[in-house]
Each structure stands twice: as structure tokens, then as C-alpha cells.
Write a protein that holds these residues in place. Structure first.
Motif, PDB file in Angstrom:
ATOM      1  N   PHE A  41     -29.550  -7.070   3.672  1.00  0.00           N
ATOM      2  CA  PHE A  41     -28.577  -8.153   3.728  1.00  0.00           C
ATOM      3  C   PHE A  41     -27.156  -7.625   3.894  1.00  0.00           C
ATOM      4  O   PHE A  41     -26.710  -6.763   3.129  1.00  0.00           O
ATOM      5  N   GLU A  42     -26.450  -8.166   4.868  1.00  0.00           N
ATOM      6  CA  GLU A  42     -25.063  -7.788   5.118  1.00  0.00           C
ATOM      7  C   GLU A  42     -24.140  -8.561   4.176  1.00  0.00           C
ATOM      8  O   GLU A  42     -24.319  -9.754   3.977  1.00  0.00           O
ATOM      9  N   VAL A  43     -23.170  -7.863   3.617  1.00  0.00           N
ATOM     10  CA  VAL A  43     -22.202  -8.471   2.706  1.00  0.00           C
ATOM     11  C   VAL A  43     -20.810  -8.221   3.281  1.00  0.00           C
ATOM     12  O   VAL A  43     -20.403  -7.072   3.461  1.00  0.00           O
ATOM     13  N   SER A  44     -20.097  -9.285   3.602  1.00  0.00           N
ATOM     14  CA  SER A  44     -18.724  -9.151   4.094  1.00  0.00           C
ATOM     15  C   SER A  44     -17.813  -8.853   2.915  1.00  0.00           C
ATOM     16  O   SER A  44     -17.871  -9.538   1.896  1.00  0.00           O
ATOM     17  N   CYS A  45     -16.981  -7.836   3.061  1.00  0.00           N
ATOM     18  CA  CYS A  45     -16.070  -7.434   1.993  1.00  0.00           C
ATOM     19  C   CYS A  45     -14.645  -7.462   2.519  1.00  0.00           C
ATOM     20  O   CYS A  45     -14.390  -7.114   3.678  1.00  0.00           O
ATOM     21  N   PHE A  46     -13.737  -7.869   1.664  1.00  0.00           N
ATOM     22  CA  PHE A  46     -12.327  -7.981   2.036  1.00  0.00           C
ATOM     23  C   PHE A  46     -11.467  -7.438   0.915  1.00  0.00           C
ATOM     24  O   PHE A  46     -11.756  -7.669  -0.255  1.00  0.00           O
ATOM     25  N   VAL A  47     -10.405  -6.716   1.292  1.00  0.00           N
ATOM     26  CA  VAL A  47      -9.438  -6.255   0.309  1.00  0.00           C
ATOM     27  C   VAL A  47      -8.058  -6.742   0.743  1.00  0.00           C
ATOM     28  O   VAL A  47      -7.670  -6.598   1.906  1.00  0.00           O
ATOM     29  N   SER A  48      -7.354  -7.349  -0.172  1.00  0.00           N
ATOM     30  CA  SER A  48      -6.033  -7.913   0.082  1.00  0.00           C
ATOM     31  C   SER A  48      -5.022  -6.818   0.419  1.00  0.00           C
ATOM     32  O   SER A  48      -5.081  -5.715  -0.137  1.00  0.00           O
ATOM     33  N   VAL A  49      -4.082  -7.128   1.299  1.00  0.00           N
ATOM     34  CA  VAL A  49      -3.040  -6.149   1.624  1.00  0.00           C
ATOM     35  C   VAL A  49      -2.152  -5.869   0.416  1.00  0.00           C
ATOM     36  O   VAL A  49      -1.508  -4.820   0.356  1.00  0.00           O
ATOM     37  N   ASP A  50      -2.125  -6.751  -0.570  1.00  0.00           N
ATOM     38  CA  ASP A  50      -1.363  -6.497  -1.792  1.00  0.00           C
ATOM     39  C   ASP A  50      -1.873  -5.234  -2.490  1.00  0.00           C
ATOM     40  O   ASP A  50      -1.098  -4.465  -3.043  1.00  0.00           O
ATOM     41  N   VAL A  51      -3.177  -5.018  -2.451  1.00  0.00           N
ATOM     42  CA  VAL A  51      -3.775  -3.810  -3.026  1.00  0.00           C
ATOM     43  C   VAL A  51      -3.338  -2.595  -2.212  1.00  0.00           C
ATOM     44  O   VAL A  51      -2.919  -1.583  -2.765  1.00  0.00           O
ATOM     45  N   LEU A  52      -3.411  -2.704  -0.909  1.00  0.00           N
ATOM     46  CA  LEU A  52      -3.099  -1.580  -0.030  1.00  0.00           C
ATOM     47  C   LEU A  52      -1.614  -1.251  -0.026  1.00  0.00           C
ATOM     48  O   LEU A  52      -1.227  -0.087   0.091  1.00  0.00           O
ATOM     49  N   ALA A  53      -0.777  -2.254  -0.158  1.00  0.00           N
ATOM     50  CA  ALA A  53       0.674  -2.058  -0.101  1.00  0.00           C
ATOM     51  C   ALA A  53       1.199  -1.291  -1.300  1.00  0.00           C
ATOM     52  O   ALA A  53       2.277  -0.700  -1.223  1.00  0.00           O
ATOM     53  N   ARG A  54       0.448  -1.268  -2.390  1.00  0.00           N
ATOM     54  CA  ARG A  54       0.899  -0.567  -3.597  1.00  0.00           C
ATOM     55  C   ARG A  54       1.187   0.906  -3.336  1.00  0.00           C
ATOM     56  O   ARG A  54       2.082   1.473  -3.928  1.00  0.00           O
ATOM     57  N   GLY A  55       0.435   1.524  -2.441  1.00  0.00           N
ATOM     58  CA  GLY A  55       0.615   2.938  -2.174  1.00  0.00           C
ATOM     59  C   GLY A  55       1.452   3.229  -0.946  1.00  0.00           C
ATOM     60  O   GLY A  55       1.556   4.378  -0.518  1.00  0.00           O
ATOM     61  N   LEU A  56       2.048   2.213  -0.353  1.00  0.00           N
ATOM     62  CA  LEU A  56       2.813   2.407   0.879  1.00  0.00           C
ATOM     63  C   LEU A  56       4.307   2.340   0.598  1.00  0.00           C
ATOM     64  O   LEU A  56       4.764   1.511  -0.163  1.00  0.00           O
ATOM     65  N   ALA A  57       5.041   3.206   1.269  1.00  0.00           N
ATOM     66  CA  ALA A  57       6.501   3.218   1.104  1.00  0.00           C
ATOM     67  C   ALA A  57       7.179   2.276   2.102  1.00  0.00           C
ATOM     68  O   ALA A  57       8.333   1.928   1.937  1.00  0.00           O
ATOM     69  N   LEU A  58       6.456   1.862   3.111  1.00  0.00           N
ATOM     70  CA  LEU A  58       7.034   1.005   4.149  1.00  0.00           C
ATOM     71  C   LEU A  58       7.141  -0.434   3.664  1.00  0.00           C
ATOM     72  O   LEU A  58       6.276  -0.906   2.916  1.00  0.00           O
ATOM     73  N   ARG A  59       8.151  -1.119   4.094  1.00  0.00           N
ATOM     74  CA  ARG A  59       8.310  -2.526   3.683  1.00  0.00           C
ATOM     75  C   ARG A  59       7.342  -3.445   4.402  1.00  0.00           C
ATOM     76  O   ARG A  59       6.791  -4.342   3.811  1.00  0.00           O
TER      77      ARG A  59
END
Length: 88
Positions: free
Chosen positions: A28-46
């Protein structure tokens, strides 16, 4: 069964501001999504945009996949939506 991630593909969904990836529970395939809010935590770019978010996903892949497994195991559904609360 447990969620596995044999396919390393991921894509950015600008409309919903998240990165999509796919997991599998047996056949069974499970679609997974991660919010950019999670990813933005480690980014220095605005405003990192697609490339920055995908690079952040790649750097955080192990942490994200572990969070997806925990979320799926606690509530198995055909879609897993990860936000900041999944990473505390």
C-alpha cells in the motif's frame, strides 16, 4: 507492517507549501507531506523556494522519515501530514 521508503523521490507543492514523498506499508502506497515550516527552521534564507526546501528535505531526510514512521504507526492512514508538532 511498518512504513518503508524505498523510493527517494520528493517534490515541492507550492500551493500547499509542503514537500511530498511516498512511503509504503507492504504493497500500500502512503502519501507523506512535510510542511515548509519544518524545513525552514534550518534555512538561513528568508524565501528559499523550491530548491531550498528540497535541499533542506534532503539534509533532514532521516529525521523526517523517522517522524513519518512514528506518525503513521500511531494513526495508520493513506496520508501522513507532518508539521512542526511532529518534531518536538
Amino acid at each position: 507492517m511498518t512504513l518503508s521508503f524505498p523510493n527517494s523521490a520528493r517534490s515541492y507543492d507550492e500551493t500547499h507549501r509542503r514537500v511530498r514523498f511516498t512511503g509504503y506499508d507492504g504493497m500500500f502506497e502512503v502519501s507523506c507531506f512535510v510542511s515548509v515550516d519544518v524545513l525552514a527552521r534550518g534555512l538561513a534564507l528568508r524565501t528559499p523556494g523550491e530548491r531550498g526546501y528540497l535541499e533542506a528535505f534532503d539534509k533532514m531526510r532521516a529525521i523526517i522519515l523517522d517522524a513519518a514512521k512514528r506518525a503513521y504507526n500511531s494513526n495508520p492512514q493513506d496520508a501522513v501530514l507532518l508539521d512542526v508538532s511532529n518534531f518536538r
